[in-house]
Design an enzyme around this catalytic site. Structure first.
Site, short mmCIF file in Angstrom:
data_model
loop_
_atom_site.label_atom_id
_atom_site.label_comp_id
_atom_site.label_asym_id
_atom_site.label_seq_id
_atom_site.Cartn_x
_atom_site.Cartn_y
_atom_site.Cartn_z
N THR B 152 1.13 -1.13 0.12
CA THR B 152 0.05 0.21 0.01
C THR B 152 0.90 1.18 -0.11
O THR B 152 1.41 1.62 -0.97
CB THR B 152 -1.10 0.06 1.19
OG1 THR B 152 -0.10 -0.17 2.32
CG2 THR B 152 -2.09 -1.08 1.02
N LYS B 174 3.66 -6.83 4.05
CA LYS B 174 3.34 -5.49 3.70
C LYS B 174 2.83 -4.91 5.01
O LYS B 174 2.53 -5.33 5.95
CB LYS B 174 2.32 -5.36 2.79
CG LYS B 174 0.63 -5.68 2.97
CD LYS B 174 0.18 -4.83 3.90
CE LYS B 174 0.24 -3.44 3.57
NZ LYS B 174 -0.90 -2.52 4.32
N THR B 185 0.48 -3.61 12.14
CA THR B 185 -0.21 -3.56 11.28
C THR B 185 0.05 -4.09 9.81
O THR B 185 0.92 -3.55 9.03
CB THR B 185 -1.05 -2.51 10.83
OG1 THR B 185 -1.71 -2.15 12.12
CG2 THR B 185 -1.92 -2.56 9.82
N GLU B 265 6.35 4.76 7.72
CA GLU B 265 5.56 6.08 7.05
C GLU B 265 6.62 7.14 7.57
O GLU B 265 6.34 7.56 8.89
CB GLU B 265 4.17 6.17 7.15
CG GLU B 265 3.54 5.38 6.22
CD GLU B 265 1.99 5.39 6.60
OE1 GLU B 265 1.52 5.89 7.36
OE2 GLU B 265 1.41 4.58 5.91
N ASN B 384 0.12 10.69 6.93
CA ASN B 384 -1.27 10.47 7.40
C ASN B 384 -2.13 11.13 7.61
O ASN B 384 -3.40 11.17 7.88
CB ASN B 384 -0.98 9.85 8.93
CG ASN B 384 -0.06 8.37 8.83
OD1 ASN B 384 -0.71 7.49 8.21
ND2 ASN B 384 1.13 8.41 9.17
N THR B 389 -6.44 5.99 5.25
CA THR B 389 -6.29 4.48 5.53
C THR B 389 -7.85 3.85 5.83
O THR B 389 -8.25 4.23 6.81
CB THR B 389 -5.19 4.04 6.29
OG1 THR B 389 -5.47 4.91 7.45
CG2 THR B 389 -3.87 3.99 5.65
#
EC number: 2.3.1.35
Lengths: 389, 389
Positions: B152, B174, B185, B265, B384, B389
């Site tokens: 993603t 992932k 996650t 991220e 974010n 998401t």
């Protein structure tokens, strides 16, 4: 409209050179009575600053006539020498007050509060002369000067006044980051001219902080120095009921808590998370706090994104009573999630303003609670990666 | 060096149009046997995506021959219709495999994993043809293509291989955000050609995830979709002991967990929080996680500031056994805090590199644990606040 608005109090704020900026950094609040009742609430962090440990002892007897506060240094994680510094500050404050007033003050009547960088000793060669200057600067309208002297990264002083029938509650607070679980990171001194026993003051203060400061969770980080003091002079001659005192103290705390939230470091949003339909109040608070602390929810709010999926993911980490397929979520009045799935069009949510209300209905009972938080912004990262607390 | 490195597995990754970018978004891993053993670990979030609920049922019997995965949509918080979509995906996968292989597959042998935006239905008109294309693209070296199709916000695919004596473990994962408590996650499919019962596979997988994925806490946010699957083909003909299997699966999980951390991220630091001298391992993990989740610690690290005061304040919020005046803290080898107070010169700490080690000695026992996290950076806030998401 400050801590000196109630009758019987004097205050001062002076620059002692603790702050490199030269701004004022030592504050004093003196209760001239006739009463000297006190109640206090402290951080629940197990790593407590020296002034917290000292002040916990001092308030134990229920009588405090003086609060001395400094910014520019937290005196936390400073070992036995740091505790000696706090003790010496209280001794010096009592001695200076005794010498200028002719009235006898003891160190055991002096509460001490500190805020600033953790882990460094206070420059006592600057602090003690500052205390002397503050004693000589005490006035019946010094509340504003005191509120300024306790600021750290605060952009503005925070004061409040609420009124009963013939008596008044005043207060000041500081805090703009490390706003935290169990208590917003902060110092707060509340004053009242009401007549009240230490027991009544304690009951009123605990009831007030439980639904105000305890429910502000700006960034989930709990300080080592949080202290809320309530001093009562009795100078109004009026003895309110415990319920009246609780209501008026709660109103002052609510006012100050909202000011803390409004001034949180780098924040662009003030967010009320209203949890309704909970099985009980504790579960409502648990759900609200979980959403308040979720960095993905907080960054989405910074991005004006009504991301209800992240809200549900945060609710799902709690132990509260709910069924995932029964939860409803509204953001600023638009019910974008019903029964755990998409509902009204999310593009209808207007997040351009500073105030955001997230309403979560758990459909598990009749209890509710509101938790307040901020978004997670570039400003927060910037301030906290550049500034040492 | 992927999920198809162990004997007995084929995989594929194709573009079905779920991602607006046109990148591949449907992956398939098929276990050609002779065995079809499976073990799994799922998110502990109570708000679970439809594919998690489905796959929990499927793996219950201990036999799975196919995993179908999609990026571009999490199929979480999508209600009963979303569950129907997952069911239909499994049915379609089984039917397509049956039609091209001549061997009979049932939906009950097909695990389903999804990742992407929460709260939106999957475009089944694109997904089902994509599944058909993936079935026709299956090859014995398709592991890399599958690893790419599940990305993603990942900047690169994540694969690993570890070897036993005559048998092999392969895997792909992932995850680049929402790295979380209880489990990073992520989606992760591990394969092995070892001979092992579902019970042995389950024991090995639980032991492995407990000390790897469970201890990565990048941002404290737990997903609705986390799934780790371990499939065993038995094709090597070698049956390792449970201890051997556990060690080799743990090594693969550790490799993948570190890749997740490295690709988190916006992060600029990979941080190992080593807690030693704890009364027991649970308390060591509690302390490590508390530090890992503290936004003030994380922003300080982003700012290259060895702010041990914030670390102590985070430790102080836990219920672990310790005395505040006995804690030692080292950052990158420099013991800047001893006995809860300042020690070595903090300017000696070099935080300019990407790897950071924080070592906390509680002096309360002999247990220890390491928790891994990232810093909190402008990049995290940017990604974010801009990405749903």
């Amino acid at each position: 409209m400050t801590a000196t608005t109630p009758a019987g109090f004097r205050a001062a704020g002076v620059a002692a050179g603790l702050k490199a900026s030269g701004a004022s950094d030592v504050a004093l609040v003196v209760n001239d009575g006739p009463d000297a009742g006190v109640a206090a609430v402290f951080t629940s962090n197990r790593v407590k600053a020296a002034p917290v440990i000292w002040t916990q002892q001092v308030v134990h007897g229920g009588l405090v006539r003086v609060v001395v506060l400094n910014s520019g240094g937290a005196n936390a994680c400073t070992g036995p020498a740091g505790f000696q510094d706090t003790h010496a500050t209280a001794e010096h404050t009592a001695a200076e007050l005794t010498s200028v007033s002719g009235r006898a003050y003891g160190a055991g009547e002096v509460a001490v509060c500190s805020t600033g960088l953790i882990g460094e000793r206070l420059p006592m060669d600057k602090l003690l002369p500052g205390v002397g200057a503050a004693v000589r600067a005490l006035t019946g309208d010094g509340g504003d000067a005191a509120a300024e002297a306790i600021m750290t990264t605060d952009s503005r002083p925070k004061t409040a006044v609420t009124r009963g029938d013939g008596w008044t509650v005043g207060g000041m607070a500081k805090g703009a980051g490390m706003l935290a679980p169990g208590m917003a990171t902060m110092l707060c001194v509340l004053t009242t001219d009401a007549v009240a026993t230490p027991e009544t003051l304690g009951a009123a203060l605990r009831a007030a902080t439980r639904v105000t400061f305890d429910r502000v969770d700006s960034d989930g980080c709990m300080s080592t120095n949080d202290t809320v003091l309530l001093l009562a002079s009795g100078a109004s001659g009026v003895a309110p009921t415990e319920a009246e005192l609780t209501d008026t103290v709660t109103a002052a705390c609510h006012d100050l808590a909202r000011q803390l939230l409004a001034d949180a470091e780098g924040a662009t949003k003030e967010v009320a998370i209203e949890v309704v339909g909970a099985a009980n109040e504790d579960e409502a608070v648990e759900v609200g706090r979980s959403v308040a602390r979720n960095n993905l929810v907080k960054t989405a709010l910074f991005g004006n994104d009504p991301n209800w999926g992240r809200i549900l993911a945060a609710v799902g980490t709690t132990s509260a009573t709910f069924e995932p397929d029964e939860i409803d979520v509204a953001v600023n009045g638009i019910w974008i999630c019903r029964s755990g799935a998409a509902a009204e069009d999310r593009s209808r949510v207007d997040l351009t303003g500073r105030d955001v209300t997230i309403r979560i209905d758990l459909h598990a009972g009749a209890a509710e609670a509101t938790v307040w938080t901020n978004d997670l912004s570039h400003g927060y990262v910037h301030e906290n990666s550049a500034y040492s607390t």
